[in-house]
Motif scaffolding. Structure first.
Motif, PDB file in Angstrom:
ATOM      1  N   ASN A 259     -65.009 -56.890  26.689  1.00 19.51           N
ATOM      2  CA  ASN A 259     -64.637 -55.557  26.207  1.00 19.51           C
ATOM      3  C   ASN A 259     -63.153 -55.268  26.394  1.00 19.51           C
ATOM      4  O   ASN A 259     -62.738 -54.103  26.377  1.00 19.51           O
ATOM      5  N   ARG A 261     -60.084 -56.022  24.565  1.00 17.67           N
ATOM      6  CA  ARG A 261     -59.588 -56.539  23.282  1.00 17.67           C
ATOM      7  C   ARG A 261     -58.185 -57.156  23.387  1.00 17.67           C
ATOM      8  O   ARG A 261     -57.957 -58.270  22.916  1.00 17.67           O
ATOM      9  N   LYS A 265     -57.206 -61.069  22.952  1.00 22.40           N
ATOM     10  CA  LYS A 265     -56.277 -61.544  21.920  1.00 22.40           C
ATOM     11  C   LYS A 265     -55.186 -62.418  22.534  1.00 22.40           C
ATOM     12  O   LYS A 265     -54.813 -63.455  21.989  1.00 22.40           O
TER      13      LYS A 265
END
Length: 345
Positions: A259, A261, A265
């Motif tokens: 969770n 993000r 990335k």
């Protein structure tokens, strides 16, 4: 100044040979480690250069089934023309099918100098080459003529297209990947190379060799290596990281990033960067191919699709990982291979 001339569109057989000669420059020529760019149909059929153009290897490729001394002499002309040009080329190669065994002293050699050619054949070659030079230059400088011939490398090809992809990939166990996969990769590279000839560049004038890049008729070794490993693994655009491999989700969960993000990335980008650095660094490139080969072999025979189990098995086979390939990056590579297993490896 250098004027580009005699550019041409070629048929499929000629295109195959030009692609073979390009891959020869990238993976077989003695200076292939320094070739980073191959220029297509500008100086000659292909010309291999380093990033600064301090190395320029010029290649004329010919696919004559019957390569007579006269045709050999005629085929040498574009190489000679570059030899006497204002630009400094550092190697000249005539890439062709095997010469008639009667033309050479040692027919077992695939790469050889002019001295390996029989005297009678040399006479036929020189007669025709002089004729073409006089037609285009009005006279022959005998000193340059002889020096040129002694600098030419003759490479006689008798290998399938797949051989050149295998040499560039560096996989030791050739059966790891099917020949049909290698052949499909070759065709894709050939089509990419042929498409570069669609532009009109006849009579373009260059002040320096590096100016040829503005004509956009070149392919980099990085592009070719990226394509090869992407197709072998079965994943398109391997270094772009647009998609997360399904089997990598277990690693993401274990790392607590499911969770998060932005952190996720960053991790995917770092994995792709590590893959790229390992493949394109001259000092670690061979280790990358060895690592990839080991992963593919394990995935093919393993009953598991668990990234962690495959990683543990890999550690038993690879005692020392390439410098940039940390645990997460290696597990990412394993996930990519697992994702590509639906394709025919």
């Amino acid at each position: 100044m250098y004027t580009i001339k005699n550019t041409e569109l070629t048929n499929k057989k000629s295109s195959d040979y030009e692609t073979k000669s390009m891959l020869y420059l990238m993976g077989i020529h003695p200076d292939s480690e320094n070739v980073e760019i191959v220029v297509v149909d500008c100086f000659n059929d292909v010309t291999g250069v380093d990033n600064n153009f301090t190395l320029m290897l010029d290649v004329q490729s010919k696919n004559y089934a019957t390569f007579t001394p006269s045709l050999i002499g005629k085929s040498l002309y574009t190489l000679f023309d570059n030899y006497v040009s204002k630009f400094n080329f550092h190697g000249y190669v005539l890439f062709s099918q095997k010469f008639n065994s009667n033309y050479v002293h040692d027919s077992s050699l695939r790469s050889f100098s002019y001295s390996n050619i029989q005297k009678k054949t040399q006479e036929g070659i020189e007669r025709k080459l002089r004729e073409v030079i006089i037609k285009n230059h009005q006279c022959v400088d005998e000193n340059k003529f002889i020096k040129f011939l002694n600098q030419v490398t003759f490479f006689n090809d008798d290998s399938p297209c797949s051989h050149y992809i295998k040499k560039l990939s560096g996989f030791k166990t050739k059966s790891t990947i099917s020949d049909s996969t290698y052949e499909n990769i070759f065709k894709e590279i050939r089509d990419k190379q042929s498409s570069l000839k669609n532009s009109e560049i006849e009579n373009e004038i260059l002040s320096t060799p590096k100016e040829v890049l503005k004509l956009d008729r070149y392919i980099t070794k990085s592009q070719i290596k990226s394509l090869i490993i992407s197709r072998i693994i079965g994943v398109s655009d391997i270094f772009k990281g647009n998609d997360i491999p399904i089997d990598f989700l277990a690693v993401i969960k274990e790392e607590g990033l499911i969770n998060k993000r932005e952190l996720l990335k960053d991790m995917i980008q770092e994995c792709n960067s590590n893959l790229s650095r390992t493949l394109f660094d001259k000092g670690t490139s061979k280790k990358f191919w060895q690592l990839s080969e080991a992963v593919i072999k394990i995935v093919r025979v393993s009953q598991s699709n668990c990234v962690y189990e495959i990683y543990d098995e890999l550690l038993l086979k690879i005692k020392k990982m390439p410098p940039h390939m940390d645990k997460i990056s290696t597990q990412y590579l394993i996930s990519l291979v697992l994702q590509g297993m639906d394709n025919d490896l």
